[in-house]
Scaffold this motif. Structure first.
Motif, PDB file in Angstrom:
ATOM      1  N   CYS A  90      46.774 -19.784 143.043  1.00  0.00           N
ATOM      2  CA  CYS A  90      45.393 -19.314 143.043  1.00  0.00           C
ATOM      3  C   CYS A  90      45.388 -17.810 142.770  1.00  0.00           C
ATOM      4  CB  CYS A  90      44.702 -19.608 144.371  1.00  0.00           C
ATOM      5  SG  CYS A  90      42.988 -19.014 144.438  1.00  0.00           S
ATOM      6  N   LEU A  91      44.694 -17.396 141.722  1.00  0.00           N
ATOM      7  CA  LEU A  91      44.573 -15.984 141.371  1.00  0.00           C
ATOM      8  C   LEU A  91      43.219 -15.474 141.840  1.00  0.00           C
ATOM      9  CD1 LEU A  91      45.794 -13.519 139.852  1.00  0.00           C
ATOM     10  CD2 LEU A  91      44.559 -14.340 137.815  1.00  0.00           C
ATOM     11  N   MET A  92      43.224 -14.343 142.574  1.00  0.00           N
ATOM     12  CA  MET A  92      41.986 -13.762 143.098  1.00  0.00           C
ATOM     13  C   MET A  92      41.846 -12.308 142.679  1.00  0.00           C
ATOM     14  SD  MET A  92      41.889 -15.457 146.919  1.00  0.00           S
ATOM     15  CE  MET A  92      43.631 -15.165 147.236  1.00  0.00           C
ATOM     16  N   HIS A  93      40.610 -11.929 142.374  1.00  0.00           N
ATOM     17  CA  HIS A  93      40.270 -10.593 141.884  1.00  0.00           C
ATOM     18  C   HIS A  93      39.462  -9.850 142.943  1.00  0.00           C
ATOM     19  CE1 HIS A  93      37.349  -8.035 139.394  1.00  0.00           C
ATOM     20  NE2 HIS A  93      38.517  -7.405 139.361  1.00  0.00           N
ATOM     21  N   LYS A  94      39.829  -8.583 143.190  1.00  0.00           N
ATOM     22  CA  LYS A  94      39.102  -7.745 144.145  1.00  0.00           C
ATOM     23  C   LYS A  94      37.989  -7.013 143.396  1.00  0.00           C
ATOM     24  CE  LYS A  94      40.016  -4.475 147.929  1.00  0.00           C
ATOM     25  NZ  LYS A  94      41.088  -3.689 148.617  1.00  0.00           N
ATOM     26  N   LYS A  95      36.758  -7.481 143.562  1.00  0.00           N
ATOM     27  CA  LYS A  95      35.632  -6.971 142.781  1.00  0.00           C
ATOM     28  C   LYS A  95      35.210  -5.567 143.203  1.00  0.00           C
ATOM     29  CE  LYS A  95      33.215 -10.495 144.088  1.00  0.00           C
ATOM     30  NZ  LYS A  95      32.054 -11.409 144.289  1.00  0.00           N
ATOM     31  N   TYR A  96      35.242  -5.302 144.481  1.00  0.00           N
ATOM     32  CA  TYR A  96      34.844  -3.982 144.982  1.00  0.00           C
ATOM     33  C   TYR A  96      35.542  -3.729 146.308  1.00  0.00           C
ATOM     34  CZ  TYR A  96      31.650  -6.830 147.796  1.00  0.00           C
ATOM     35  OH  TYR A  96      31.119  -7.775 148.653  1.00  0.00           O
ATOM     36  N   GLY A  97      35.517  -2.489 146.740  1.00  0.00           N
ATOM     37  CA  GLY A  97      36.172  -2.134 147.990  1.00  0.00           C
ATOM     38  C   GLY A  97      36.338  -0.629 148.101  1.00  0.00           C
ATOM     39  N   GLU A  98      36.884  -0.206 149.209  1.00  0.00           N
ATOM     40  CA  GLU A  98      37.094   1.212 149.458  1.00  0.00           C
ATOM     41  C   GLU A  98      38.273   1.725 148.639  1.00  0.00           C
ATOM     42  OE1 GLU A  98      37.799   4.173 153.331  1.00  0.00           O
ATOM     43  OE2 GLU A  98      37.688   1.993 153.571  1.00  0.00           O
ATOM     44  N   ASN A  99      38.135   2.923 148.083  1.00  0.00           N
ATOM     45  CA  ASN A  99      39.218   3.534 147.307  1.00  0.00           C
ATOM     46  C   ASN A  99      40.040   4.459 148.190  1.00  0.00           C
ATOM     47  OD1 ASN A  99      38.587   2.372 144.761  1.00  0.00           O
ATOM     48  ND2 ASN A  99      36.883   3.800 144.543  1.00  0.00           N
ATOM     49  N   PHE A 100      41.336   4.458 147.970  1.00  0.00           N
ATOM     50  CA  PHE A 100      42.253   5.290 148.748  1.00  0.00           C
ATOM     51  C   PHE A 100      43.086   6.151 147.798  1.00  0.00           C
ATOM     52  CE2 PHE A 100      41.414   1.567 151.321  1.00  0.00           C
ATOM     53  CZ  PHE A 100      41.202   2.091 152.587  1.00  0.00           C
ATOM     54  N   GLU A 101      43.442   7.339 148.255  1.00  0.00           N
ATOM     55  CA  GLU A 101      44.334   8.197 147.493  1.00  0.00           C
ATOM     56  C   GLU A 101      45.760   7.911 147.937  1.00  0.00           C
ATOM     57  OE1 GLU A 101      44.999  12.926 146.470  1.00  0.00           O
ATOM     58  OE2 GLU A 101      43.072  12.216 147.240  1.00  0.00           O
ATOM     59  N   SER A 102      46.609   7.582 146.976  1.00  0.00           N
ATOM     60  CA  SER A 102      47.967   7.161 147.295  1.00  0.00           C
ATOM     61  C   SER A 102      48.829   8.335 147.755  1.00  0.00           C
ATOM     62  CB  SER A 102      48.616   6.516 146.063  1.00  0.00           C
ATOM     63  OG  SER A 102      47.879   5.383 145.645  1.00  0.00           O
ATOM     64  N   ASN A 103      49.642   8.075 148.769  1.00  0.00           N
ATOM     65  CA  ASN A 103      50.605   9.050 149.260  1.00  0.00           C
ATOM     66  C   ASN A 103      51.941   8.756 148.590  1.00  0.00           C
ATOM     67  OD1 ASN A 103      52.005  10.944 150.710  1.00  0.00           O
ATOM     68  ND2 ASN A 103      52.143   9.715 152.570  1.00  0.00           N
ATOM     69  N   LEU A 104      52.309   9.585 147.601  1.00  0.00           N
ATOM     70  CA  LEU A 104      53.491   9.299 146.797  1.00  0.00           C
ATOM     71  C   LEU A 104      54.739   9.940 147.390  1.00  0.00           C
ATOM     72  CD1 LEU A 104      52.030   9.773 143.203  1.00  0.00           C
ATOM     73  CD2 LEU A 104      52.156   7.690 144.577  1.00  0.00           C
ATOM     74  N   ILE A 105      55.886   9.418 146.960  1.00  0.00           N
ATOM     75  CA  ILE A 105      57.166   9.953 147.385  1.00  0.00           C
ATOM     76  C   ILE A 105      57.274  11.413 146.942  1.00  0.00           C
ATOM     77  CG2 ILE A 105      58.362   9.200 145.286  1.00  0.00           C
ATOM     78  CD1 ILE A 105      60.782   8.563 147.017  1.00  0.00           C
ATOM     79  N   GLN A 106      57.799  12.257 147.808  1.00  0.00           N
ATOM     80  CA  GLN A 106      57.965  13.672 147.489  1.00  0.00           C
ATOM     81  C   GLN A 106      59.311  13.876 146.810  1.00  0.00           C
ATOM     82  OE1 GLN A 106      55.398  15.981 148.032  1.00  0.00           O
ATOM     83  NE2 GLN A 106      54.338  14.049 148.467  1.00  0.00           N
ATOM     84  N   VAL A 107      59.285  14.239 145.545  1.00  0.00           N
ATOM     85  CA  VAL A 107      60.531  14.388 144.796  1.00  0.00           C
ATOM     86  C   VAL A 107      60.435  15.598 143.875  1.00  0.00           C
ATOM     87  CG1 VAL A 107      59.727  12.752 143.043  1.00  0.00           C
ATOM     88  CG2 VAL A 107      62.143  13.270 143.224  1.00  0.00           C
ATOM     89  N   LYS A 108      61.462  16.428 143.909  1.00  0.00           N
ATOM     90  CA  LYS A 108      61.526  17.612 143.051  1.00  0.00           C
ATOM     91  C   LYS A 108      62.832  17.683 142.278  1.00  0.00           C
ATOM     92  CE  LYS A 108      58.704  20.384 146.250  1.00  0.00           C
ATOM     93  NZ  LYS A 108      58.672  21.616 147.100  1.00  0.00           N
TER      94      LYS A 108
END
Length: 444
Positions: free
Chosen positions: A287-305
């Motif tokens: 079963c494939l399901m689509h998220k039509k709407y919802g709260e947006n979040f800012e991703s916390n990415l890995i810290q790499v230099k």
């Protein structure tokens, strides 16, 4: 075999199938269909068709890189050790085949071990984007790491955590999520008699809470506009349609995306069922399901230099032995160096078994390359190779960890079979020291 099927299972399946039920029972006398799925990151299908060692293979309808085979020992061929294919039950290839993965996606395989579906996802990503593979069992996750290394993925994080903990760390990060949920395994009855014994121990709704909890965790980690593919290898409605209906009633921002049935697959209200009397395979629900709407979040990415060029021992080895860019980003853990994608999510507080591609370690003030590095790239990315044909006895000797003979200048070499890398070997004073890992060796 029919007589051994549990009575409760017979009754519930007869109610579902009606007049098709006798055909379903007859399928237990059919042969068990075997499949291999080609690693298109290492070999294109056209090339595979030219070199396939198992004769003419029949393509699996729902998976273009999947083939039925009659050969009894594909795990013994050198191509298996080169990571050219994965041995997988044909219907188990369907969930990822129907998950609309695009290059650059961030994808989560929530219940990933031993790695069949994860390796299929990684092949579709073509080493772009990010693949996170999780299994709550650390023991099972070790097999997952090995299969990821065998397929040569560089963009993968392997975790071993409860899904609820992952969802607290990675809200709204993923574009696509596969939930191949633990289930009662009714589709495995024909090929695994222990599956029947396990089934008889459980009540009808034994897996229900776990399956719903997995979907709820996946919902939190999915971006708005993203997709969840829910699948099981069982037939009953409790673990399939009922789970979906409850999830949708609690999450009105999701909708079912109708899927197109292929090659005997049955469609019902947009979901798919792979029945063993209709296909060459053991069975699945999708079963494939689509998220039509919802709260947006800012991703916390890995810290790499840091980059490869920032560490002399590592950079010297890479530049001397490979054509890998010294500007690739790396992640350090103790004395280990990992090549990573800087868009990977932060996972500081999670139990992590692997971050990206393990390049190697520093030992006694020297860089020691990993086996994963040897098989992650095509042969043209290495400066020194020793190439054998697949029927050369030296290939088997190498895979068994035995000593090889040859007059090569001092240095590190990649041993290949038909130009597909197998691992490292070291030449020193006319001696070839086999570097193939003991735990990977071919036994017979």
């Amino acid at each position: 075999m029919i007589a051994k099927l549990p009575q409760r299972f017979i009754e519930q399946t007869k109610q579902m199938l009606g007049e098709e039920f006798n055909d379903f029972l007859e399928s237990y006398s059919f042969p068990i269909y075997q499949g291999i799925r080609i690693n298109t990151n290492k070999v294109e299908i056209e090339h595979w068709n030219e070199i396939a060692p198992f004769g003419n293979l029949e393509q699996i309808p729902w998976c273009l890189e999947g083939f039925y085979y009659n050969e009894q020992t594909p795990s013994k061929h050198p191509y298996y050790y080169a990571g050219l294919y994965y041995i997988q039950e044909p219907s188990a290839m369907s969930p990822v085949a129907y998950l609309p993965i695009e290059k650059g996606d961030k994808v989560l395989d929530l219940c990933a071990a031993p790695g069949g579906k994860t390796t299929q996802i990684g092949s579709k990503l073509e080493n772009t984007g990010v693949l996170v593979s999780n299994d709550i069992s650390a023991t099972r996750a070790k097999a997952l790491v090995k299969n990821i290394e065998l397929f040569g993925f560089k963009n993968t994080i392997v975790t071993s955590e409860a899904p609820e903990k992952l969802s607290n760390s990675w809200k709204g990060y993923f574009d696509k999520i596969l939930v191949d949920a633990p289930c009662s395994g009714e589709g495995m009855f024909k090929k695994d008699s222990t599956a029947i014994k396990s089934w008889e121990k459980y009540e009808e709704n034994h897996f229900f809470d776990t399956q719903l909890s997995l979907l709820n965790s996946a919902e939190k980690m999915l971006k708005t506009g993203g997709y969840i593919l829910y699948s099981t290898c069982t037939f009953n409605k409790i673990e399939n349609e009922n789970i979906i209906n409850i999830f949708l009633s609690e999450n009105p921002n999701f909708e079912i995306v109708p899927l197109n049935p292929i090659g005997g697959i049955k469609e019902l209200n947009g979901t798919l069922r792979l029945w063993p009397h209709c296909i060459k395979g053991e069975g699945h629900f999708l079963c494939l399901m689509h998220k039509k709407y919802g709260e947006n979040f800012e991703s916390n990415l890995i810290q790499v230099k840091n980059k490869i060029k920032d560490f002399k021992l590592l950079a010297d080895f890479i530049s001397k032995n490979t054509y890998i860019s010294l500007d690739e980003y790396i992640f350090m853990n103790d004395d280990k160096f990992y090549l990573i994608n800087p868009n990977m999510p932060n996972h500081d507080k999670l139990r992590t078994l692997r971050t990206g591609l393990l390049l190697g370690t520093i030992q006694h003030n020297k860089f020691k390359p990993s086996h994963a590095l040897a098989i992650a790239y095509q042969s043209h990315m290495f400066k020194n190779i020793i190439n054998f044909s697949n029927n050369d006895i030296n290939v088997i000797k190498y895979l068994k960890g035995e000593t090889l003979e040859g007059d090569y200048k001092k240095g590190e070499y990649i041993v290949c079979v038909d130009n597909f890398p197998l691992g490292w070997i070291k030449s020193n004073n006319g001696n070839l020291k086999n570097q193939y890992p003991a735990s990977w060796r071919k036994i017979n």
